[in-house]
Scaffold this motif. Structure first.
Motif, PDB file in Angstrom:
ATOM      1  N   TRP A  17       0.798  -1.218   0.000  1.00  0.00           N
ATOM      2  CA  TRP A  17       0.000   0.000   0.000  1.00  0.00           C
ATOM      3  C   TRP A  17       0.836   1.276   0.000  1.00  0.00           C
ATOM      4  O   TRP A  17       1.810   1.398   0.750  1.00  0.00           O
ATOM      5  CB  TRP A  17      -0.912   0.036   1.220  1.00  0.00           C
ATOM      6  CG  TRP A  17      -2.038  -0.946   1.135  1.00  0.00           C
ATOM      7  CD1 TRP A  17      -2.053  -2.222   1.640  1.00  0.00           C
ATOM      8  CD2 TRP A  17      -3.292  -0.739   0.509  1.00  0.00           C
ATOM      9  NE1 TRP A  17      -3.258  -2.811   1.358  1.00  0.00           N
ATOM     10  CE2 TRP A  17      -4.042  -1.935   0.663  1.00  0.00           C
ATOM     11  CE3 TRP A  17      -3.871   0.341  -0.174  1.00  0.00           C
ATOM     12  CZ2 TRP A  17      -5.332  -2.081   0.163  1.00  0.00           C
ATOM     13  CZ3 TRP A  17      -5.157   0.199  -0.671  1.00  0.00           C
ATOM     14  CH2 TRP A  17      -5.875  -0.996  -0.513  1.00  0.00           C
ATOM     15  N   SER A  18       0.408   2.222  -0.824  1.00  0.00           N
ATOM     16  CA  SER A  18       0.926   3.589  -0.775  1.00  0.00           C
ATOM     17  C   SER A  18      -0.189   4.484  -0.261  1.00  0.00           C
ATOM     18  O   SER A  18      -1.320   4.433  -0.765  1.00  0.00           O
ATOM     19  CB  SER A  18       1.359   4.070  -2.165  1.00  0.00           C
ATOM     20  OG  SER A  18       2.503   3.373  -2.609  1.00  0.00           O
ATOM     21  N   ALA A 103      -2.381  10.371  -5.825  1.00  0.00           N
ATOM     22  CA  ALA A 103      -2.523   9.003  -6.337  1.00  0.00           C
ATOM     23  C   ALA A 103      -1.842   8.850  -7.692  1.00  0.00           C
ATOM     24  O   ALA A 103      -1.187   7.832  -7.966  1.00  0.00           O
ATOM     25  CB  ALA A 103      -4.000   8.645  -6.433  1.00  0.00           C
ATOM     26  N   VAL A 106       1.854   8.531  -7.121  1.00  0.00           N
ATOM     27  CA  VAL A 106       2.203   7.175  -6.679  1.00  0.00           C
ATOM     28  C   VAL A 106       2.276   6.229  -7.865  1.00  0.00           C
ATOM     29  O   VAL A 106       3.259   5.502  -8.069  1.00  0.00           O
ATOM     30  CB  VAL A 106       1.171   6.667  -5.648  1.00  0.00           C
ATOM     31  CG1 VAL A 106       1.334   5.163  -5.439  1.00  0.00           C
ATOM     32  CG2 VAL A 106       1.317   7.407  -4.327  1.00  0.00           C
ATOM     33  N   ARG A 107       1.235   6.234  -8.677  1.00  0.00           N
ATOM     34  CA  ARG A 107       1.156   5.263  -9.773  1.00  0.00           C
ATOM     35  C   ARG A 107       2.039   5.640 -10.950  1.00  0.00           C
ATOM     36  O   ARG A 107       2.328   4.798 -11.800  1.00  0.00           O
ATOM     37  CB  ARG A 107      -0.302   5.082 -10.182  1.00  0.00           C
ATOM     38  CG  ARG A 107      -1.067   4.272  -9.124  1.00  0.00           C
ATOM     39  CD  ARG A 107      -2.504   4.072  -9.432  1.00  0.00           C
ATOM     40  NE  ARG A 107      -3.106   3.102  -8.505  1.00  0.00           N
ATOM     41  CZ  ARG A 107      -4.399   2.929  -8.354  1.00  0.00           C
ATOM     42  NH1 ARG A 107      -5.257   3.652  -9.074  1.00  0.00           N
ATOM     43  NH2 ARG A 107      -4.871   2.029  -7.499  1.00  0.00           N
ATOM     44  N   VAL A 115      -3.545   2.037  -3.578  1.00  0.00           N
ATOM     45  CA  VAL A 115      -3.451   3.410  -3.086  1.00  0.00           C
ATOM     46  C   VAL A 115      -4.585   3.685  -2.113  1.00  0.00           C
ATOM     47  O   VAL A 115      -5.723   3.251  -2.326  1.00  0.00           O
ATOM     48  CB  VAL A 115      -3.526   4.421  -4.255  1.00  0.00           C
ATOM     49  CG1 VAL A 115      -3.492   5.850  -3.733  1.00  0.00           C
ATOM     50  CG2 VAL A 115      -2.379   4.189  -5.219  1.00  0.00           C
TER      51      VAL A 115
END
Length: 227
Positions: A17-18, A103, A106-107, A115
């Motif tokens: 998880w982020s 998000a 992150v991706r 996320v």
């Protein structure tokens, strides 16, 4: 009775998880607390809440990393010192746009990331409670945790390949339900649900046990009533 929450450091940052944590500039953060704590203490508490939230999140074994979306240089430096990655709020279009931006950040680095958005005002957050939330959330495309009042939300997740679609602010529980997100109703998640907007919220968080940053500032606040 007040207790300081102690957390252990997570040295194995390989969880799936982020987490994306949004934080307003400190001069504007937690405005509803001002009547209870005063204008000088309010921004310092806002930062302390965020520091305790991020520290607890990074101590959770299911968490790989935490991205803080903020334009505040003081907050950014303090949270980076804990191990968070900070990104500027370039959309500058409110809370949900900041979360979507986080998000994407992150991706952009890890395409298959799970996320989750997490409020920055959870000073009593316990890593093991967050781990239970993340374990439950992994079974659904999107899931959320309602706040202690059952009106707002403190957490929203999206598994790989699913967009976050945050709808925080005001009665976000209803909006997240309407969007198809699954409500996480597990018992024993008090620390994940206890965000802090008012003096009463802060006293409730202190009763649960807050982290070291909030403990260092909040001692004179607990006996005071909301005005």
């Amino acid at each position: 009775m007040r207790h300081e929450r102690e957390i252990a450091t997570n040295t194995d940052l390989t969880g799936p998880w982020s987490l994306v944590v949004p934080l307003k500039p400190l001069a504007r953060a937690k405005s509803r607390l001002e009547s209870a704590v005063g204008g000088d203490l309010r921004p310092r508490l806002a930062l302390a809440f965020a520091q305790d939230t991020v520290a607890a999140a990074l101590a959770c074994p299911a968490v790989r990393d935490v991205v803080v979306v903020t334009d505040d240089p003081v907050a950014g430096a303090a949270l980076a010192a804990l191990g968070a990655r900070t990104v500027a709020d370039t959309p500058a279009a409110g809370l949900n746009a900041a979360l979507e931006h986080g998000a994407r950040s992150v991706r952009g680095r890890r395409r298959g990331a799970s996320v989750a958005a997490l409020n920055a005002d959870l000073p009593a957050l316990r890593p093991h409670e967050l781990a239970r939330v993340l374990d439950f959330a992994a079974a659904f495309p999107r899931a959320f945790v309602p706040d202690a009042q059952g009106i707002g939300s403190t957490f929203l997740s999206a598994v790989p390949g699913v967009e976050l679609h945050p709808a925080f602010g005001g009665p976000s529980r209803e909006r997240h339900l309407a969007s198809g997100a699954v409500e996480i109703t597990l018992s024993g998640l008090d620390s994940v649900r206890r965000d802090v907007d008012t003096g009463g919220d802060l006293r409730a968080a202190l009763a649960l046990g807050v982290g070291r940053f909030t403990t260092g500032l909040a001692a004179p606040v607990a006996p005071a009533a909301d005005r």
